[in-house]
Structure formats: structure tokens, C-alpha cells
Design an enzyme around this catalytic site. Structure first.
Site, PDB file in Angstrom:
ATOM      1  N   SER A 253       0.836  -1.194   0.000  1.00 47.15           N
ATOM      2  CA  SER A 253       0.000   0.000   0.000  1.00 47.15           C
ATOM      3  C   SER A 253       0.880   1.256   0.000  1.00 47.15           C
ATOM      4  O   SER A 253       1.678   1.441  -0.921  1.00 47.15           O
ATOM      5  CB  SER A 253      -0.960  -0.052   1.183  1.00 47.15           C
ATOM      6  OG  SER A 253      -1.982   0.906   1.058  1.00 47.15           O
TER       7      SER A 253
ATOM      8  N   ASP B 263      -9.786  -4.399  -5.079  1.00 43.94           N
ATOM      9  CA  ASP B 263      -9.048  -3.343  -4.397  1.00 43.94           C
ATOM     10  C   ASP B 263      -9.082  -2.075  -5.249  1.00 43.94           C
ATOM     11  O   ASP B 263      -8.801  -2.125  -6.447  1.00 43.94           O
ATOM     12  CB  ASP B 263      -7.601  -3.798  -4.195  1.00 43.94           C
ATOM     13  CG  ASP B 263      -6.748  -2.778  -3.476  1.00 43.94           C
ATOM     14  OD1 ASP B 263      -7.274  -1.762  -3.000  1.00 43.94           O
ATOM     15  OD2 ASP B 263      -5.527  -3.018  -3.392  1.00 43.94           O
TER      16      ASP B 263
ATOM     17  N   HIS C  15      -8.431  -4.838  -0.322  1.00 40.79           N
ATOM     18  CA  HIS C  15      -7.230  -4.189   0.201  1.00 40.79           C
ATOM     19  C   HIS C  15      -7.004  -4.645   1.643  1.00 40.79           C
ATOM     20  O   HIS C  15      -7.867  -4.504   2.498  1.00 40.79           O
ATOM     21  CB  HIS C  15      -7.398  -2.672   0.160  1.00 40.79           C
ATOM     22  CG  HIS C  15      -6.117  -1.926   0.318  1.00 40.79           C
ATOM     23  ND1 HIS C  15      -5.228  -1.747  -0.708  1.00 40.79           N
ATOM     24  CD2 HIS C  15      -5.579  -1.319   1.405  1.00 40.79           C
ATOM     25  CE1 HIS C  15      -4.196  -1.063  -0.278  1.00 40.79           C
ATOM     26  NE2 HIS C  15      -4.380  -0.780   1.009  1.00 40.79           N
TER      27      HIS C  15
END
Length: 331
Positions: free
Chosen positions: A176, A268, A298
Site C-alpha cells: 500500500s 481493491d 485491500h
């Protein structure tokens, strides 16, 4: 508040993901500070949520992995770096710097999920894995966290003999926001002439800071519960944004970067920007392996206690690192 479980079910997500999302909703309901205006309070609440979820949904790491703490000098002062050292006396070891996620505003090296996943990866790959506690926004906006990552990579290379690691087999990775920082650190080291990196591992990377331009964000943005992404972006960039790319998508020339593993999740909002960056790496001649995890959202790559897909995710990361170790040894 959206019904995340219903939305994920409609998107076809794995049953284990639905269970994890339901637990997330239940626990978060008792943590009002998750939306606090005070950033330290918000981080403490997010850490509590993450640790409760990881204790329930992430497999414990192998006990044989030795964890030590280092205080590493960087241009801003010092940062904490944890070292995950797998069993065995073979030296020098290949090394990998792991950069945690948290939206640039949260996360830390002591989270339960980081400890569990990195212990497993170190043992399965044979790498010494180092986890950096970089500075966070908004107190330390861009490029503070990136500078910390670049400086710690330089420290690893310069201290290789003392640490018992191989400076020629040094890589970086992150998830991320950590994927954003890892990718940019690789670019900065390339442009600065070193130290050269052997590999990069980018997991659901925040390759762009303007996700609303992507179809995956419009389709799955609500599932991630990022909060106000515009607020996060403003907090990260600060009132007077520093020059230079703040996201991998903004880097024009990708030639000469280290071989990459790029992992994305089907449901995601970051999927499209991560896959677009992987495609650009490949077009620039960088060896790239990609995998889109089916029926995942996610953050669900960490639910290894309940999801076979999450376990495959972790196996793919460890397998990529093992392959890099073998390739470097043969070379």
C-alpha cells in the site's frame, strides 16, 4: 455507513474476506477515535484495530526467527529498524527492507501483523528482513518517509559486513503506502548511482495519489474504507508540497530499475494503478512478475489463518525472494 460485508459479497469476495470484514466492522464500532481529528489518537485506535484483527486472522510466525532492534542514523536523526533473522549460520545473507502500509499517516513496525508475516517470510525465504519505522505525515509530510527509506537502504549497504548481509543482494518492498515508498526508493537509488538493488516487491502499491481516476477505485473504493482520501493526500503532501514525484506513477523513466514482483487484489481500489505501474515497468525493460489475487480486497493478504488465497499470496512473496537468492548466487 456502508454495509461492507454485503458489498463484498456482491463483488464475489472469498468467504474468509467476508468474515474478516465483519469482524473489522464490529471492532471498529467500538473505536470512535478511528475518525479523530487528533492524529496520535487516530493512530492508536487504528493500531488497536489492526492488532485485534491480526491476532485472530493471521497465522503466528515461526518462533525460531530472531528479532533484534536497531537505531539507525538517517538525515533527520534516527529511526527504529527491526531485523528478522531466520535460523542458520549461513553468511552473508541476502537482505530485504520491508516498508509497512498505513496510508502514509499510520502503521508501525511493532504491529502484530507485521511481526507474524515477516517472521514467516524470513524463514521461508532465507533472507534477513529489516522493517523500518519511517516518519509519518502529517507531522512529517513528503518526502520525510521516503528519505528515511533511502537512508536505511544506504545504511544496510554500508554496514553489510558488520550485519553479516550481502550488499549485492539487497532489495526493498512494501504494501500500500509502503509499496509507494519502496518503489520510489528504488528510483532514488537508481538516480543517485546506488547502492544498487537486486529486487523490489510491491504489494497493492499506492502507485498513484489520484485514485479517483481509476475504474477500480470507482468500482471498489467503498470496500477499502480509506476514509477521506483527499484528506489523506493533503496530509501527506503538506501545505507546501516538495518537488519531485510523490508516487511511482509520476516517475517518467523506469528503465534500469530492479526486477519486480507486483501483487494486486481483484476487489481493491488500488488494483488499476498498481497494474498500470507494473505494465510500465515491463515496457521499460524491467523484469516483472505480476499476480492479481482473486476475490480479495485491500489488506486481506494478511488473513493467512483463514484464507488459502492469502496464504498463496505470502508463498508467492517468499518464493520470489528465494528465486532472487538463487539467481544472485548463481550469477
Amino acid at each position: 455507513m456502508p454495509d461492507y460485508v454485503a458489498l463484498a459479497r456482491a463483488a464475489g469476495c472469498e468467504a474468509a474476506v467476508l468474515e474478516w470484514l465483519a469482524a473489522n466492522e464490529e471492532i471498529a464500532a467500538g473505536l470512535p477515535d478511528l475518525r479523530a481529528a487528533d492524529w496520535p489518537r487516530r493512530r492508536r485506535a487504528a493500531r488497536e484495530l489492526a492488532d485485534v484483527l491480526a491476532t485472530r486472522f493471521t497465522l503466528p510466525g515461526p518462533a525460531g526467527c530472531v528479532v533484534t532492534e536497531h537505531r539507525v542514523p538517517v538525515r533527520s536523526g534516527e529511526v527504529t529498524v527491526l531485523r528478522y533473522h531466520p535460523p542458520g549460520d549461513d553468511r552473508p545473507r541476502p537482505a530485504h527492507l520491508s516498508v509497512h502500509g498505513g496510508g502514509f499517516i499510520g502503521g508501525d513496525v511493532h504491529e502484530v501483523i507485521n511481526d507474524r508475516l515477516l517472521r514467516r517470510r524470513a524463514v521461508d525465504s532465507g533472507f534477513d528482513i529489516f522493517d523500518i519505522d519511517y516518519r509519518l505525515a502529517p507531522e512529517h509530510p513528503f518526502p520525510a518517509g521516503l528519505e528515511d527509506c533511502v537512508d536505511v537502504l544506504g545504511w544496510l549497504a554500508a554496514s553489510a559486513a558488520e550485519l553479516g548481509i550481502d550488499a549485492g543482494r539487497l532489495g526493498v518492498g512494501g504494501a500500500s503506502a509502503g509499496g509507494n515508498l519502496a518503489a520510489l526508493a528504488a528510483v532514488h537509488l537508481r538516480d543517485a548511482g546506488g547502492p544498487p538493488l537486486d529486487h523490489q516487491v510491491l504489494e497493492v502499491p499506492a502507485a498513484s495519489l489520484y485514485l479517483d481516476r481509476d475504474g477500480s477505485f470507482r468500482e471498489h473504493g467503498v470496500l477499502a474504507d480509506f476514509g477521506d482520501f483527499a484528506e489523506i493526500r493533503a496530509a501527506y503532501l503538506g501545505a507546501d508540497p516538495a518537488p519531485g514525484p510523490a508516487a511511482p506513477a509520476e516517475v517518467r523513466d523506469l528503465a534500469g530499475l530492479p526486477p519486480a514482483l507486483v501483487l494486486t487484489a481483484e476487489c481493491d481500489p488500488l488494483r488499476d494503478c498498481g497494474e498500470a505501474y507494473a505494465a510500465r515497468l515491463a515496457a521499460a525493460g524491467v523484469p516483472v512478475e505480476t499476480w492479481r489475487a482473486p476475490r480479495q480486497v485491500h489488506g486481506s493478504a494478511g488473513i493467512t489463518a483463514t484464507s488459502p488465497i492469502a496464504r498463496e499470496w505470502q508463498d508467492r512473496v517468499s518464493g520470489f525472494l528465494r528465486a532472487r537468492r538463487t539467481a544472485a548466487t548463481v550469477h
